[in-house]
Design a protein around this motif. Structure first.
Motif, PDB file in Angstrom:
ATOM      1  N   LYS A  66      -7.354  16.975   2.088  1.00  0.00           N
ATOM      2  CA  LYS A  66      -6.527  17.989   2.685  1.00  0.00           C
ATOM      3  C   LYS A  66      -7.668  18.830   3.406  1.00  0.00           C
ATOM      4  CE  LYS A  66      -6.056  21.075  -1.193  1.00  0.00           C
ATOM      5  NZ  LYS A  66      -5.130  21.683  -2.021  1.00  0.00           N
ATOM      6  N   GLU A  67      -6.991  19.779   4.036  1.00  0.00           N
ATOM      7  CA  GLU A  67      -7.731  20.621   5.112  1.00  0.00           C
ATOM      8  C   GLU A  67      -8.893  21.412   4.336  1.00  0.00           C
ATOM      9  OE1 GLU A  67      -8.962  21.942   8.740  1.00  0.00           O
ATOM     10  OE2 GLU A  67      -6.978  20.960   8.295  1.00  0.00           O
ATOM     11  N   ASN A  68      -8.802  21.667   3.343  1.00  0.00           N
ATOM     12  CA  ASN A  68      -9.962  22.608   2.384  1.00  0.00           C
ATOM     13  C   ASN A  68     -10.394  22.056   1.327  1.00  0.00           C
ATOM     14  OD1 ASN A  68      -9.704  24.850   4.093  1.00  0.00           O
ATOM     15  ND2 ASN A  68      -7.711  25.504   3.132  1.00  0.00           N
TER      16      ASN A  68
ATOM     17  N   LEU B  22       2.842   2.571  -2.480  1.00  0.00           N
ATOM     18  CA  LEU B  22       3.288   3.237  -3.596  1.00  0.00           C
ATOM     19  C   LEU B  22       2.571   4.756  -3.553  1.00  0.00           C
ATOM     20  CD1 LEU B  22       2.316   0.669  -6.405  1.00  0.00           C
ATOM     21  CD2 LEU B  22       4.817   1.495  -5.686  1.00  0.00           C
ATOM     22  N   ALA B  23       1.625   4.754  -2.796  1.00  0.00           N
ATOM     23  CA  ALA B  23       0.471   6.358  -2.988  1.00  0.00           C
ATOM     24  C   ALA B  23       1.119   7.215  -2.052  1.00  0.00           C
ATOM     25  CB  ALA B  23      -0.848   6.066  -2.619  1.00  0.00           C
ATOM     26  N   ARG B  24       1.772   6.514  -0.885  1.00  0.00           N
ATOM     27  CA  ARG B  24       2.082   7.458   0.501  1.00  0.00           C
ATOM     28  C   ARG B  24       3.146   8.656  -0.272  1.00  0.00           C
ATOM     29  NH1 ARG B  24      -0.933   7.741   4.446  1.00  0.00           N
ATOM     30  NH2 ARG B  24      -1.737   5.656   5.082  1.00  0.00           N
TER      31      ARG B  24
ATOM     32  N   GLU C 108       1.120  17.046  -0.246  1.00  0.00           N
ATOM     33  CA  GLU C 108       0.477  17.267   0.989  1.00  0.00           C
ATOM     34  C   GLU C 108      -0.767  16.938   1.163  1.00  0.00           C
ATOM     35  OE1 GLU C 108       1.472  21.527   1.616  1.00  0.00           O
ATOM     36  OE2 GLU C 108       3.794  21.083   1.928  1.00  0.00           O
ATOM     37  N   LEU C 109      -0.996  15.802   0.803  1.00  0.00           N
ATOM     38  CA  LEU C 109      -2.622  15.276   0.553  1.00  0.00           C
ATOM     39  C   LEU C 109      -2.712  13.951   1.551  1.00  0.00           C
ATOM     40  CD1 LEU C 109      -2.935  15.281  -3.142  1.00  0.00           C
ATOM     41  CD2 LEU C 109      -4.083  16.939  -1.548  1.00  0.00           C
ATOM     42  N   GLU C 110      -3.837  13.669   2.174  1.00  0.00           N
ATOM     43  CA  GLU C 110      -3.892  12.735   3.169  1.00  0.00           C
ATOM     44  C   GLU C 110      -4.652  11.521   2.574  1.00  0.00           C
ATOM     45  OE1 GLU C 110      -6.817  11.754   7.200  1.00  0.00           O
ATOM     46  OE2 GLU C 110      -6.746  13.657   6.077  1.00  0.00           O
ATOM     47  N   LEU C 111      -4.209  10.391   2.743  1.00  0.00           N
ATOM     48  CA  LEU C 111      -5.091   9.079   2.441  1.00  0.00           C
ATOM     49  C   LEU C 111      -6.199   8.891   3.305  1.00  0.00           C
ATOM     50  CD1 LEU C 111      -5.362   6.547   0.216  1.00  0.00           C
ATOM     51  CD2 LEU C 111      -3.583   5.631   1.730  1.00  0.00           C
ATOM     52  N   VAL C 112      -7.375   8.945   2.807  1.00  0.00           N
ATOM     53  CA  VAL C 112      -8.278   8.629   3.579  1.00  0.00           C
ATOM     54  C   VAL C 112      -8.632   7.163   3.650  1.00  0.00           C
ATOM     55  CG1 VAL C 112     -10.947   9.160   4.052  1.00  0.00           C
ATOM     56  CG2 VAL C 112      -9.224  10.962   3.560  1.00  0.00           C
ATOM     57  N   ASP C 113      -8.991   6.396   2.535  1.00  0.00           N
ATOM     58  CA  ASP C 113      -9.008   5.204   2.376  1.00  0.00           C
ATOM     59  C   ASP C 113      -8.702   4.677   1.104  1.00  0.00           C
ATOM     60  OD1 ASP C 113     -10.339   2.641   3.382  1.00  0.00           O
ATOM     61  OD2 ASP C 113     -12.342   3.187   2.952  1.00  0.00           O
ATOM     62  N   ILE C 114      -8.659   3.341   0.902  1.00  0.00           N
ATOM     63  CA  ILE C 114      -8.332   2.499  -0.203  1.00  0.00           C
ATOM     64  C   ILE C 114      -9.364   1.300  -0.286  1.00  0.00           C
ATOM     65  CG2 ILE C 114      -6.884   1.148  -1.693  1.00  0.00           C
ATOM     66  CD1 ILE C 114      -4.279   2.549  -0.417  1.00  0.00           C
ATOM     67  N   GLU C 115      -9.822   1.315  -1.471  1.00  0.00           N
ATOM     68  CA  GLU C 115     -10.734  -0.057  -1.776  1.00  0.00           C
ATOM     69  C   GLU C 115     -10.415  -0.734  -3.074  1.00  0.00           C
ATOM     70  OE1 GLU C 115     -15.230   1.758  -0.570  1.00  0.00           O
ATOM     71  OE2 GLU C 115     -14.732   1.556  -2.508  1.00  0.00           O
TER      72      GLU C 115
END
Length: 155
Positions: free
Chosen positions: A43-45, A11-13, A20-27
């Motif tokens: 994201k980058e910054n 759902l989040a992807r 333009e954000l990255e999914l790092v982890d889900i808990e």
């Protein structure tokens, strides 16, 4: 538990890709009497609170619609912070040159955790420069021996 995190990732992807954000982890964890669903995005910054809020609103609306979790829970969306987890190969590649904290499945030289500067990641082998008494030494760790890894705060 992984069914919940897999569904939430699905759902989040699109939401994260759109922003333009990255999914790092889900808990998805129980702490005391409460359940928490946590998404760590980046994201980058770095991400700001408005981006976290927008992801939370959009994801919450989708979760409310399909209602995949049968009990109450708290949804938290935040930055992974300074001690960002390292899980994927690209995470390790981006961490080259930085301090990392590594937990191992089995002790190596009597230690199950190692902290040092990641100097290389090649063919599933992490190369770290670690302090040993008064000198620096290079060690190599196969990725399959690593139970957890994260960035470490430098002092």
């Amino acid at each position: 538990m992984s069914k919940v995190t897999d569904l939430v990732e699905e759902l989040a992807r699109p939401i994260l890709d759109d922003m333009e954000l990255e999914l790092v982890d889900i808990e998805y964890v129980k702490e005391g009497k409460n359940w928490f669903l946590r998404l760590f995005i980046d994201k980058e910054n770095g991400v700001d609170i408005e981006e976290c809020g927008l992801v939370s609103e959009r994801l919450s609306a989708q979760l409310d619609e399909i209602d995949p979790i049968p009990h109450n829970y708290f949804l938290e969306v935040s930055s992974p912070g300074a001690e960002r987890p390292l899980k994927k190969e690209k995470d390790f590649m981006k961490a080259i040159g930085k301090m990392v904290h590594i937990n191992l499945y089995e002790p190596m030289d009597g230690d199950k955790s190692i902290e040092g500067r990641l100097t290389a990641f090649d063919n599933q082998i992490l190369t770290l420069e670690v302090k040993e008494k008064t000198r620096m030494k290079k060690i190599e760790l196969p990725l399959n021996k690593v139970s957890k890894a994260r960035l470490a705060v430098e002092f």
